[in-house]
Design an enzyme around this catalytic site. Structure first.
Site, short mmCIF file in Angstrom:
data_model
loop_
_atom_site.label_atom_id
_atom_site.label_comp_id
_atom_site.label_asym_id
_atom_site.label_seq_id
_atom_site.Cartn_x
_atom_site.Cartn_y
_atom_site.Cartn_z
NE ARG A 25 24.74 -1.07 -0.22
CZ ARG A 25 25.83 -0.36 0.12
NH1 ARG A 25 26.07 -0.08 1.40
NH2 ARG A 25 26.65 0.07 -0.81
N GLY A 26 27.29 -4.33 -0.27
CA GLY A 26 28.63 -3.87 -0.59
C GLY A 26 29.52 -5.06 -0.87
NE ARG A 63 22.34 -8.05 -4.01
CZ ARG A 63 22.62 -6.75 -3.99
NH1 ARG A 63 23.25 -6.23 -2.95
NH2 ARG A 63 22.30 -5.97 -4.99
CG ASP A 92 28.64 -4.45 -6.72
OD1 ASP A 92 28.25 -4.95 -5.65
OD2 ASP A 92 28.55 -3.24 -6.98
CE LYS A 148 23.49 -0.41 -6.16
NZ LYS A 148 22.46 -1.47 -6.06
#
Length: 384
Positions: free
Chosen positions: A64-65, A98, A253, A264
């Site tokens: 993730r990230g 995603r 993101d 987030k």
């Protein structure tokens, strides 16, 4: 069929286990991921031999990230090419694994452009696959370099805004080496401040419901020897009111053309608190996270996560619900849960955006475009 299995993470002295790496094994190349769902208790690696396995790792947050997802996307495209799978189909699947994090599709496009260019130049499948892998490795290297540049620019900004030093920095989610080819984004700035002897305290939001702050940022801060304190997300307001926060540092993101920042969930409330208490709210992200094709924050597709991440807590294992082996229900059976993965902060609440190309403050559409211009020339951006 997806082939993904776990293996104990190898360690060398005190060095951290890489969040992602490409490895050539006798039976064929693989992508090796540090399974972030199992941190901090277990440093376990996942071995992905095909694109479906990598997509499952991405969706379940084993990897993730935003910046690292871009690197993963590029390597995933290369993996499909090297192993002889349908590259175009792999690109489509990876790019949409995603929806909010723009880096994922960016990395896929970079590797896909190199693959297509090689084929158009008359290369065979093997050389075209090698071109995709070379591009993935270049992106990995560029991300590490961007991380170092952002750390330097971010530290200089803190020194300008807060000349007294001794910074008390509040951060949200996880923005360290686990999300990057280098030391990270916002966390890299905090790390630079720590090495300069100017970090008094790193306040770490737990980051509910999946606890990326508690599990991952605290893990990285502890390894780096930083003075840090963990807090529940809803305790941040009391810190501000007590005058205990000098600056907020977060990652991103996706940053739209007007400077809106998707990050987030929980980031937007921090921006509101920071504005009310006259505290700088600083976003640290590489220019690969800037999406000039999306005009404003309202156009961002915000990923909705499963409700069980809110209504259940892991009982064994270490992780996020997805990586745990059992769970405890903390809400009535059948309770509905609202669980967006991200929220969007408008540009007027952002003090500055720190990129590898420098700092933008105030945040304006023209300034953001100019900041990105140098990075966007010759980067292979194209439609999938």
């Amino acid at each position: 069929m997806a082939d993904q299995h776990a293996a104990p993470a190898s360690r060398s002295g005190s060095s951290a286990v890489p969040a992602l790496r490409w490895e050539d094994l006798p039976e064929g190349p693989v992508i090796v991921l540090l399974d972030q769902r199992r941190l901090p208790a277990d440093e376990t690696e996942l071995i992905c031999t095909d694109v479906p396995a990598l997509i499952e790792a991405i969706r379940s947050l084993a990897v993730r990230g935003a910046p690292l997802l871009g690197v993963a996307g590029a390597y995933g495209l290369a993996l499909a090419a090297v192993r002889g799978f349908d590259v175009e189909e792999a690109a489509e699947m990876l790019a949409h694994a995603r929806p909010t994090a723009v880096n994922l599709a960016y990395g896929v496009r970079r590797a896909l452009a190199a693959h297509r260019l090689a084929l158009r130049a008359g290369a065979g499948p093997e050389k075209a696959a090698a071109a995709a892998l070379t591009e993935a490795r270049a992106l990995h290297r560029e991300d590490a370099e961007a991380s170092a540049d952002m750390a330097a620019h971010g530290l200089a900004l803190l020194q300008e805004l807060l000349p007294g030093g001794g910074y008390r920095i509040l951060t949200h989610c996880n923005t360290g080496a686990l999300v990057s080819g280098g030391e990270g984004t916002a966390f890299a700035v905090a790390g630079a401040a720590h090495r300069a002897g100017e970090l008094r305290r790193l306040w770490v939001d737990e980051t509910r419901p999946l606890l990326q702050g508690a599990r991952l940022t605290a893990y990285e801060a502890g390894r780096a020897g930083m003075p840090y304190t963990l807090l529940t997300d809803n305790a941040a307001g009391s810190l501000f009111s007590a005058g205990e926060v000098d600056a907020v540092l977060i990652g991103a993101d996706r940053i739209t053309a007007d400077g809106s920042v998707a990050n987030k969930v929980g980031s937007y409330p921090l921006a509101v608190l920071a504005r009310y208490h006259h505290v700088p709210f600083i976003v640290v992200a590489p220019t690969t996270t800037v999406d000039l094709g999306t005009q404003e924050g309202s156009a961002i597709e915000v990923e909705q996560r499963p409700g069980h991440e809110v209504t259940e807590l892991p009982a064994t294992g270490t992780g996020t619900g997805t990586g745990a082996t059992a769970s405890v229900t903390v809400a009535p059976v059948g309770a509905q849960a609202y669980n967006p993965a991200f929220d969007v902060t408008p540009p007027e609440l952002v003090t500055a955006i720190v990129t590898e190309n420098g700092v933008l403050s105030p945040v304006t559409e023209a300034g953001l475009a100019e900041l990105c211009d140098r990075s966007r020339s010759g980067n292979g951006m194209m439609s999938i």
